[in-house]
Design an enzyme around this catalytic site. Structure first.
Site, PDB file in Angstrom:
ATOM      1  N   ASN A  53      -4.858  57.895  -2.467  1.00  0.00           N
ATOM      2  CA  ASN A  53      -5.228  57.881  -1.043  1.00  0.00           C
ATOM      3  C   ASN A  53      -3.998  57.951  -0.147  1.00  0.00           C
ATOM      4  O   ASN A  53      -4.073  57.675   1.043  1.00  0.00           O
ATOM      5  CB  ASN A  53      -6.006  56.608  -0.718  1.00  0.00           C
ATOM      6  CG  ASN A  53      -7.279  56.500  -1.528  1.00  0.00           C
ATOM      7  OD1 ASN A  53      -7.996  57.488  -1.689  1.00  0.00           O
ATOM      8  ND2 ASN A  53      -7.558  55.319  -2.048  1.00  0.00           N
ATOM      9  N   HIS A 139     -18.038  50.235   1.470  1.00  0.00           N
ATOM     10  CA  HIS A 139     -17.107  49.824   0.419  1.00  0.00           C
ATOM     11  C   HIS A 139     -17.437  48.426  -0.125  1.00  0.00           C
ATOM     12  O   HIS A 139     -17.947  47.567   0.592  1.00  0.00           O
ATOM     13  CB  HIS A 139     -15.705  49.818   1.029  1.00  0.00           C
ATOM     14  CG  HIS A 139     -14.591  49.638   0.050  1.00  0.00           C
ATOM     15  ND1 HIS A 139     -13.965  48.434  -0.142  1.00  0.00           N
ATOM     16  CD2 HIS A 139     -13.992  50.524  -0.779  1.00  0.00           C
ATOM     17  CE1 HIS A 139     -13.006  48.588  -1.046  1.00  0.00           C
ATOM     18  NE2 HIS A 139     -13.001  49.843  -1.446  1.00  0.00           N
ATOM     19  N   GLU A 193     -18.530  52.600   7.823  1.00  0.00           N
ATOM     20  CA  GLU A 193     -17.203  53.207   7.704  1.00  0.00           C
ATOM     21  C   GLU A 193     -17.166  54.434   8.607  1.00  0.00           C
ATOM     22  O   GLU A 193     -18.218  54.966   8.944  1.00  0.00           O
ATOM     23  CB  GLU A 193     -16.949  53.634   6.246  1.00  0.00           C
ATOM     24  CG  GLU A 193     -16.705  52.445   5.359  1.00  0.00           C
ATOM     25  CD  GLU A 193     -16.637  52.791   3.869  1.00  0.00           C
ATOM     26  OE1 GLU A 193     -16.188  53.888   3.519  1.00  0.00           O
ATOM     27  OE2 GLU A 193     -17.041  51.938   3.073  1.00  0.00           O
ATOM     28  N   SER A 197     -15.622  56.383   1.725  1.00  0.00           N
ATOM     29  CA  SER A 197     -14.556  56.425   0.724  1.00  0.00           C
ATOM     30  C   SER A 197     -14.875  57.291  -0.488  1.00  0.00           C
ATOM     31  O   SER A 197     -13.973  57.891  -1.066  1.00  0.00           O
ATOM     32  CB  SER A 197     -14.207  55.014   0.266  1.00  0.00           C
ATOM     33  OG  SER A 197     -15.307  54.405  -0.375  1.00  0.00           O
ATOM     34  N   ASP A 222     -15.029  50.397   9.656  1.00  0.00           N
ATOM     35  CA  ASP A 222     -13.891  50.429   8.736  1.00  0.00           C
ATOM     36  C   ASP A 222     -13.328  51.860   8.708  1.00  0.00           C
ATOM     37  O   ASP A 222     -13.991  52.784   8.240  1.00  0.00           O
ATOM     38  CB  ASP A 222     -14.386  49.995   7.346  1.00  0.00           C
ATOM     39  CG  ASP A 222     -13.274  49.944   6.307  1.00  0.00           C
ATOM     40  OD1 ASP A 222     -12.155  50.406   6.610  1.00  0.00           O
ATOM     41  OD2 ASP A 222     -13.537  49.449   5.192  1.00  0.00           O
ATOM     42  N   HIS A 225     -10.351  55.411   5.619  1.00  0.00           N
ATOM     43  CA  HIS A 225     -10.047  56.796   5.223  1.00  0.00           C
ATOM     44  C   HIS A 225      -9.959  57.747   6.406  1.00  0.00           C
ATOM     45  O   HIS A 225      -9.988  58.962   6.230  1.00  0.00           O
ATOM     46  CB  HIS A 225     -11.072  57.292   4.204  1.00  0.00           C
ATOM     47  CG  HIS A 225     -11.034  56.489   2.948  1.00  0.00           C
ATOM     48  ND1 HIS A 225     -10.126  56.739   1.936  1.00  0.00           N
ATOM     49  CD2 HIS A 225     -11.729  55.390   2.563  1.00  0.00           C
ATOM     50  CE1 HIS A 225     -10.294  55.847   0.977  1.00  0.00           C
ATOM     51  NE2 HIS A 225     -11.262  55.018   1.328  1.00  0.00           N
ATOM     52  N   LYS A 256      -3.390  53.208   2.565  1.00  0.00           N
ATOM     53  CA  LYS A 256      -3.818  54.569   2.232  1.00  0.00           C
ATOM     54  C   LYS A 256      -2.936  55.573   2.970  1.00  0.00           C
ATOM     55  O   LYS A 256      -1.774  55.710   2.615  1.00  0.00           O
ATOM     56  CB  LYS A 256      -5.317  54.686   2.480  1.00  0.00           C
ATOM     57  CG  LYS A 256      -6.036  53.872   1.393  1.00  0.00           C
ATOM     58  CD  LYS A 256      -7.498  53.658   1.556  1.00  0.00           C
ATOM     59  CE  LYS A 256      -7.974  52.816   0.372  1.00  0.00           C
ATOM     60  NZ  LYS A 256      -9.266  52.191   0.579  1.00  0.00           N
TER      61      LYS A 256
END
Ligand code: PLP
Length: 405
Positions: A53, A139, A193, A197, A222, A225, A256
């Site tokens: 990542n 996640h 998110e 992910s 979140d 990513h 990440k």
């Protein structure tokens, strides 16, 4: 040999491991003898790496290393204790100021990992009188945090706004209006998110914000990513969609795209002060090494530089190349995660092994990271890959997996 009780313990664990193996779910660590980067050394063999990542190639970047080395020279390695106990080292404050500035929030707080961030934050905000509504694909750190909080949990179908609205209506009936009783607040928290992910798709954040406002719920997003990848200077999807200011709790990781280690919450001064007082994973844990904070600060500053902008463009170009060379892509890939769905666990493991035979490292992702029967190869691209690397990957994938999606 050994004590009987300990032997019994070990033999039970061996049985449990056999059961994991039978389901093709056994995992083991692969030792890497190099830094993370587009090429990694495993057992003396060099692999093209599509597993990390480290989307911008910052994990081994001289700018971050230099910042970490300087911090080690000045602040040493260990932080000594929790920041509330032995004092709070300057690199953490510099990082939090830089983060708040970057995310355009009043304040920020950092934790030792993203996982600890989720556990501490959700646990601090929510308790048994509350309801948490999660996207089906959030996640594990968020799932674990929600479970630990002892709040009532509801899950809405992935990115399904109708289902989310149904769950919000249900929550409205099962929770009285927010009372003025400060000790027993009745609250509903939605957690999602921004870029998912394991599926790589984006959440409809604007619409989710509209729903949370309509029903008086709180929202936590979140951006693990998306930070460093999406939006101006990699500020994230919330900022890109212009809804950052309407989200109560913005979360992310420093491990990440930012190439370092740690997790963060960005939000109001009140939120951050509250977490310092109530987030148990912050309070009851030794602060991270200050060098990691210094490296993360350097990464955020890098993102906002011309060179950082160029690095983000590189990543977008690699993603576009991948997309244009593979047929039948229905949708734009918003971030840098490309799932190649295989389904069967053993077939996914086999596909990954075949790629390794060609010196290409792509992880097979299986239950419990994704649902059973939804095993996949998870390709992640990085700004440090070349155009040639992408072509090599595509040629190998064409031989190995019959791509239909
Ligand atoms: C990786 C990840 C985390 C955990 O962050 P760490 O810093 O690795 O502990 C949290 N949320 C999501 C969506 C992630 O992908």
């Amino acid at each position: 040999m050994g004590h009987r009780a300990v032997n019994d313990f070990n033999s039970e664990l061996k049985h449990r491991l056999d059961a994991i193996r039978e389901q093709n779910l056994f995992r083991e660590l692969r030792r890497v003898d190099s830094a993370q980067g587009p090429r990694i050394n495993i057992g003396g063999k060099i692999f093209l790496n599509f597993s990390s990542n480290d989307y911008l190639g910052l994990a081994n970047d001289p700018i971050l290393k230099e910042a970490a080395i300087k911090a080690i020279e000045k602040f040493g390695i260990g932080a000594g204790a929790s920041r509330l106990i032995c004092g709070s080292l300057t690199p953490f404050h510099q990082l939090e100021e830089t983060l708040a500035d970057f995310k355009r929030t009043e304040a920020a707080l950092t934790f030792s990992t993203g996982y600890a961030t989720a556990i501490g934050t959700i646990g601090a905000l929510m308790g048994k009188d509350n309801i948490i509504i999660l996207d089906k694909l959030v996640h594990a750190s968020i799932v674990d945090a929600a479970k630990l909080s002892s709040a009532k949990l509801r899950v809405f179908a992935h990115n399904d706004l109708n289902d989310l609205e149904d769950k919000l209506k249900w929550a409205g009936k099962n929770i009285e209006h927010p009372t003025s009783n400060i000790l027993h607040p009745k609250r509903v928290l939605i957690v999602t998110e921004s870029i998912f992910s394991m599926d790589g798709d984006a959440a409809p954040l604007r619409e989710i914000v509209a729903l949370k406002e309509k029903y008086g719920a709180w929202l936590m997003v979140d951006e693990a990513h998306a930070t460093g990848i999406i939006g101006e200077n990699g500020c994230g999807l919330a900022d890109e969609l212009g809804v950052g200011g309407q989200i109560e709790i913005q979360m992310g990781t420093l491990g990440k795209a930012l190439g370092a280690s740690g997790g963060y919450i960005c939000g109001s001064r009140a939120l951050i002060d509250y977490l310092v007082n109530r987030a148990r994973s912050f309070i009851f844990s030794t602060a991270p090494v200050p060098a990691a904070a210094a490296a993360a600060t350097a990464a955020i500053q890098f993102l906002q530089s011309a060179e950082g902008e160029r690095r983000q463009k590189h990543l977008r170009a690699r993603v576009a190349e991948f997309q244009s060379q593979t047929s039948n892509r229905k949708s734009q890939i918003p971030g840098a995660i490309i799932p190649i769905l295989i389904g069967d666990e053993s077939k996914a493991v086999e596909a990954a092994a075949k790629l390794r035979e060609q010196n290409i490292f792509v992880p097979a992702i299986r239950y419990p990271t994704v649902a059973r029967g939804k095993a996949r190869l998870r390709v992640t691209l990085s700004a440090s890959h070349s155009t040639g690397d992408i072509s090599t990957l595509i040629r190998a994938l064409e031989q190995i997996v019959n791509r239909k999606s």
